[in-house]
Structures are given as C-alpha cells and as structure tokens.
Design an enzyme around this catalytic site. Structure first.
Site, PDB file in Angstrom:
ATOM      1  N   GLU A 180       0.878  -1.170   0.000  1.00  0.00           N
ATOM      2  CA  GLU A 180       0.000   0.000   0.000  1.00  0.00           C
ATOM      3  C   GLU A 180       0.907   1.209   0.000  1.00  0.00           C
ATOM      4  O   GLU A 180       1.566   1.510   0.998  1.00  0.00           O
ATOM      5  CB  GLU A 180      -0.906   0.000   1.239  1.00  0.00           C
ATOM      6  CG  GLU A 180      -1.855   1.176   1.275  1.00  0.00           C
ATOM      7  CD  GLU A 180      -1.940   1.786   2.667  1.00  0.00           C
ATOM      8  OE1 GLU A 180      -1.675   3.006   2.773  1.00  0.00           O
ATOM      9  OE2 GLU A 180      -2.250   1.067   3.617  1.00  0.00           O
TER      10      GLU A 180
ATOM     11  N   CYS B 103      -1.938   8.556   3.938  1.00  0.00           N
ATOM     12  CA  CYS B 103      -1.842   7.992   2.593  1.00  0.00           C
ATOM     13  C   CYS B 103      -3.131   8.190   1.810  1.00  0.00           C
ATOM     14  O   CYS B 103      -3.147   8.052   0.594  1.00  0.00           O
ATOM     15  CB  CYS B 103      -1.478   6.512   2.667  1.00  0.00           C
ATOM     16  SG  CYS B 103      -2.655   5.510   3.603  1.00  0.00           S
TER      17      CYS B 103
END
Length: 679
Positions: free
Chosen positions: A257, A296
C-alpha cells in the site's frame, strides 16, 4: 541517554548491543527514544513464529481468535491515556491521536465481531457452493480456505504507529497466521509501548505476535512460499521489496500500500453556497490538516469545475484561516507538526516541484505562526493550497507532498475530470461530491479502474459518512498502480488474504468430514431420537428426521389464501391458473408448502430447540397441486456453538418432495439450540 526501544522476539524482550539511533520529538526536537535491532536474530524470529506461534493459533477456532482480539481491544482501550500522552511527541493533536489510537482499537473490535458473525466456529472456511463433478452426485468439488503455515511480516509507515500495525495484525491473527510487526522507526516508540501492553495482557498465544524495533534488513531472506509481507510506505521502497529474490523466486505473498495522489471531485451540478459546496470545502480542509496531511488517503488533487475555482479557493482560505498550528497540547492548536524535520524538508522539496506548474494561493511555508513551540526546532508547516491552471502540467499528477498540501485543478466536463484523475496512475481513494445519480454513475464507473475506494458524498449521507480519508475495516484498503496494487482490510476478504484456497475433490461423505458441514449425498443418521430432542452436545452433523406424507387439499389452498390475503390468481382462479404455462392449474402457495413441512418435522414439546431465527436459500422447484402429498427430510447441516452464550446455532438442510419423489422445495432452517453440559 533516552530509552533504547526493545524488540519482542522468540518469547522475550531483546535489547540491542549498541546505543541506537536517536528518535526526536516532532514538536521540539528533543530526544524521545533510541532504536536499534543490532544483533537480533531475524531467522530465529521467523522460526519461532512458524514453530510456536503458528501451532498455538492452529489450536484455536476463528471464534476463539476473535474472542481474544476483542478482549485485547477492550484492555488496550482501558489504558489508552498513556498512549495519547506519548502520541503528542509524534506531532499529533488529540484529534489526530484519536484517529490513530482509537481507530486501531476499533479495527480489532470490528474484526472480532465480523469473524464471530460470518466465520464458522472452526479452522476451515468453505468458499462458495459445491460443484457437481459427476452425473450421479458421488464426485463433488468444494473450495476451502485453510491457514498458511508461515508468518505474516508487517512493515508499517510512520504516520499511523498504532492503527497501522493493528489493521494488519487483526486479519492475520483471525486467519491463524502469526505476525512479525515492524514499525517505522520515527514513531516506533508509540508502537512499542502499545505492543508492550499487548504482551503484558497475556491474551494472545505465545509466538503469535513479535515486534521488530529497528532495521528489517535481511528479514525477507528467511521467508518462503508460506509467508507474506504487507508493506505500507513509499512506492520506491515497495518496488525494492517486491524485487527481492524470495518474493520473485520463492513465492512470498507480497502486498503493498503505497502513497498515492488521491483526488476529490466537486460535481458539476453543485452550486456555490449549497450544502454540497460546503461539504466539499470542509472535507478538503479536514484532509489537509488531520495528521498535518500525513495520510496515505489525504486529498492531494482537488478537481473543481473551472468556473468555480475562485469560489472554492476563497472558501478554503476562509476555513484555513481558522487553523492554528503549534504544539499539540497547547491551547487552541488545531494542527500539529509533521513527524520529523526530515519529513518537513521532504514536503518542502516536493512543494518546490509542484510550484513549477502551480502557484501557492493559500499559506506561506516561510512565514507562519506557531503556538506553543519553536518552528526552528519543530517540524511545523502551515496548510498550503496551490492552484494549477495548466491542464497539460504533469507535476500535480506525479509529485506528492506528504503533508498539509493540496492542489486545486480546474476541469471542464465529466470525461475530462475522469481523464485527469486517472493521470495519478492509481490511487487509494477518490471522492465525488454530488446529488446527481446519473453524474455519480458516470464518474464512479470512470474512476473505479484507477481507485481502490470511491466515496460519493452529499447532504443525504454526510452525517453518517466517515469521510474521504478514513479506511474502514469492512472495506478494502488499497489501490491499483501507483497505490501499490494491493488490498488490506475488507472484512472477511482481509482474513482470507492470509489463507490458502484449495479445491478439494471427493465424495459427499469426505467433503462433509473435511468441512464439518453436511453435504447432499452424504450419510444421514437416524437413531430413533428426534433431533429436536438433542442439545448441542448430543447433536451430530447428519442427524435426520423424515416427516410425512401430508396430502395438500384444495381446501388447504383456499384457506391459506383467505387467511393470509395472498389471493394471487395461481391459487384462486382455476381458469387463469390453467392458462399459466408454468402451472397448468391451481397450485399451492410456496409458503403453504413450507408451513406444512414445518408441521411434519417440528417436535411440539419444550426442549433444547429454543427458537427458529430464519430460513436461508429457499427455492420452490416443482409446483404443488391439490391432492399432492408432501414428505420432508430435515438433516443437521452445520453446528456452531456461540462462545458467549449457553446456546448455539444449528443449520438444518430441508428437502420437501412430492409423491413422485420430485423436490418441490429446498431450504435451510436456522435454529438456536441449548448447548448442554459438554458443548
């Protein structure tokens, strides 16, 4: 010298032999802790996980693992004040700490609850329906999930030292796979404190969780095809790890990720001053300031209709003017520091790249106020908004400033904004603010191939919405392309990610034994005792009762129609029913068939069966006409004790046939049954 963080490896706390690297407060630059893993035997950690942690978890069912996670979450929540206090050193405000700390504990609770509700009280998970591989039904196929016999290595980012490791640990633990947690060094002191409390609780089996405080260099050298790596961080580091020989050649399962250029789109139907306009602006400001923009999932590209760029910028500027930057524990502060001076410098470097094609319209990185701290020693920046008017510019779609920075980009038309969003080359999340269903469909379908999650926000869901930047345990978290190409979370999907799916081909009896669930065609057992007279300790999969026959009369059909009000013509009008090509005459109500079948198998006296709580998979296969006779076969299909109650669930296979043996209805009956002394 400050405390040297320890690793928890092979059942003991390990202190490195050197002084370690200083970890500095994001607020004032003071030393918070030191970190080192020098001398730690990483191979021993992997072996310990496989030989001690894995077997310990294998002894527990999904429900038992879930109960342990729930107990752990409640224990950690009860002592969270010390976590909040230490979290300020990372630059986090109370709001930021809540997202990280409470979000992490909430993820544990979510997984514990979902596992108890949706997984069997077993160690095997059945995937999908049976596949009939032969004509006679003696050769069948069933996909099953079982725990891999390896270790889940979890490499986390600096921005979420608590949630970041718990959101990876939870699904791996439920799946029965031991974890090695590797926190990012900058904020590892908070992760280590939480982990220390986990070990002290004694709630998790020995070897099921280990902590690596320091460098993970060489760790992947010890991994193989039963092991997995879950990485969160930069795309460059993800690419390096993905190229490791054991990932490429040994089949180590790798999930990444990576940071991404997430987008938020203001729908073309939205007018300035509307609820949707205000929601868009508020969400953008929130994503710029929570965790100082170090998420993020934060909004990096704010797409708005070209004609509304000035309106949006003015509204954002008004909101940002109320943001107070400073020490997280100072009065009035609403945005804290970045994680480190190095991180601040990285953001400034990226900002210089962005200003090649965009201009700063709100915020000045060289001139801003800091409350309760010195901006010379603390990692502070103000919220910074840029404007890009060059639609051919590449920088807004290539450069991510991982901090309180976002760029407003104009668009003209739905097709154009979809194309602009796709220039990010894959993102974790995008949001669209609109009330127009047609526009929402067009944009969502256009965004979906490039994004792991899409939020559509408007006044109707705003009060319940968790927001653009909030990954949820029940939804997948990840994205294609630049975002890493992986998935985490996703409820049961996140658990199955750590398990092996295998196609098993066998007879009904063998598949029943493997899956602990009765399969059509497997042996039934009738010992003369009605299954409803057996408690959970006495009942066995395959226990059966046959009831009937019971003739269905025209009077039964008429009475049911009158009593229920279901006077559909197929049950009441002979001429119309005869013209129906499916029936050719009056037929019984499907629910009359089910009701009559219940009368053939129910034992009326009080006993272990406490309640019927549902019917699943009901299908009506053959029309039942007046004077047909019904026989029902009821078989104990699946037995699931509830760990927190004195009863469990029993799923019964029900098959109703007519006088010719043709199935007229099939379904599952769900009951609650008392456990008994030995269940």
């Amino acid at each position: 010298m400050s405390k040297l963080l320890e690793s928890y490896a092979a059942g003991r706390w390990y202190t490195a032999s050197d002084e370690g690297t200083p970890l500095l407060s994001a607020v004032d630059g003071s030393e918070v802790a030191r970190i080192s893993a020098t001398g730690l035997d990483l191979g021993e950690m992997v072996t310990y996980a496989r030989e001690v942690g894995g077997p310990a978890l294998a002894k527990l069912t999904f429900h038992e693992r879930a109960a342990a996670l729930k107990a752990l979450a409640l224990t950690l929540m009860a002592g969270k004040d010390e976590f909040y206090a230490l979290s300020t050193s990372t630059g986090a405000t109370t709001r930021d700490s809540g997202v990280d700390i409470d979000g992490g504990f909430g993820t544990l609770l979510s997984y514990a609850s979902k596992a108890r509700r949706e997984l069997p009280n077993d160690t095997v998970y059945l995937d999908g329906a049976l596949e009939q591989l032969g004509k006679r039904g003696t050769f069948l196929g069933q996909h099953v999930y079982t725990s891999r016999r390896g270790v889940a290595v979890q490499i986390n980012a600096f921005n979420f030292p608590v949630w970041g490791f718990l959101e990876k640990l939870a699904p791996a633990f439920i799946a029965g796979v031991p974890s090695i947690v590797k926190p990012a060094s900058q904020s590892a002191y908070l992760a280590e404190l939480v982990f220390r409390r986990i070990i002290e609780s004694g709630l998790l089996p020995e070897g099921s969780v280990q902590l690596l405080s320091g460098s993970a260099r060489g760790l992947l050298d010890h991994l193989g095809g039963q092991d997995s790596v879950a990485f969160t961080g930069s795309a460059d580091t993800a690419a390096t790890l993905r190229a490791h020989p054991n990932v490429v050649g040994e089949g180590v399962h790798f999930n990444a990720e990576a940071d991404s250029l997430n987008a938020s789109i203001l729908g073309s139907d939205v007018e300035p001053g509307s609820d949707e306009f205000d929601l868009y602006v508020k969400q953008l400001v929130t994503e710029m300031t929570v965790k100082a923009g170090q998420k993020c999932t934060a909004i990096r590209r704010a797409f708005v209709p070209t004609a509304m760029m000035d309106d949006v910028i003015a509204a954002v500027e008004t909101r940002l003017s109320r943001v107070v930057v400073g020490a997280p524990d100072a009065d009035g502060v609403t945005m804290g520091a970045l994680a480190s001076l190095e991180q601040r410098d990285e953001v400034l470097k990226s900002l210089r790249g962005l200003t090649k094609s965009a201009k700063i319209v709100v915020g000045d990185p060289d001139n801003f106020e800091v409350v309760g701290a010195d901006k010379a020693t603390g990692a502070f920046l103000p919220p910074i908004l840029l404007r890009s008017d060059d639609k051919d510019a590449t920088e807004p779609h290539d450069i991510e400033a991982f901090g309180p920075v976002s760029t407003v980009i104009g668009y003209d038309g739905t097709d154009e904004v979809i194309e602009l969003a796709a220039r990010g080359k894959g993102s974790l999340v995008a949001s669209l603010v609109t009330r127009d269903p047609a526009l929402a469909r067009a944009v969502v379908l256009g965004l979906a191939p490039f994004h792991g999650r899409v939020l559509v926000l408007n006044r109707d869901d705003a009060k319940e919405s968790t927001g653009h930047g909030s990954p949820l345990p029940v939804l997948v978290h990840g994205g294609p392309g630049r975002a890493g190409g992986g998935e985490e979370l996703g409820g049961i999907r996140g658990i199955l990610h750590h398990m092996q799916r295998t196609a098993v081909q066998a007879t009904p009896d063998i598949l029943t034994a493997v899956g602990n669930k009765w399969v059509t065609g497997a042996q039934r057992h009738d010992d003369g005792v009605h299954p409803f007279r057996k408690n959970l300790a006495e009942l066995r999969i395959g226990d059966t009762i046959v009831g009937g026959p019971r003739q269905v009369t025209l009077a039964d059909i008429d009475h049911f129609a009158e009593f229920t009000g279901d006077t559909f013509y197929a049950h009441t009008d002979p001429e119309a029913a005869a013209a129906n090509p499916l029936f050719g005459g009056i037929v019984a109500h499907g629910y009359l068939v089910v009701s009559l079948a219940a009368g053939l198998f129910v034992d009326p006296a009080p006993g272990p069966v406490l309640a019927n709580f549902g019917v699943d998979n009901l299908r009506f296969l053959t029309p039942v006409k007046a004077d047909d006779s019904l026989t029902v076969t009821l078989t104990a299909k699946l037995i699931t004790p509830r760990s927190s109650a004195d009863y469990g669930e029993v799923r019964w296979d029900a098959v109703v046939v007519n006088q010719d043996g043709d199935p007229v209805a099939t379904y599952d009956v769900l009951t609650l049954v008392a456990k008994g002394d030995n269940a």
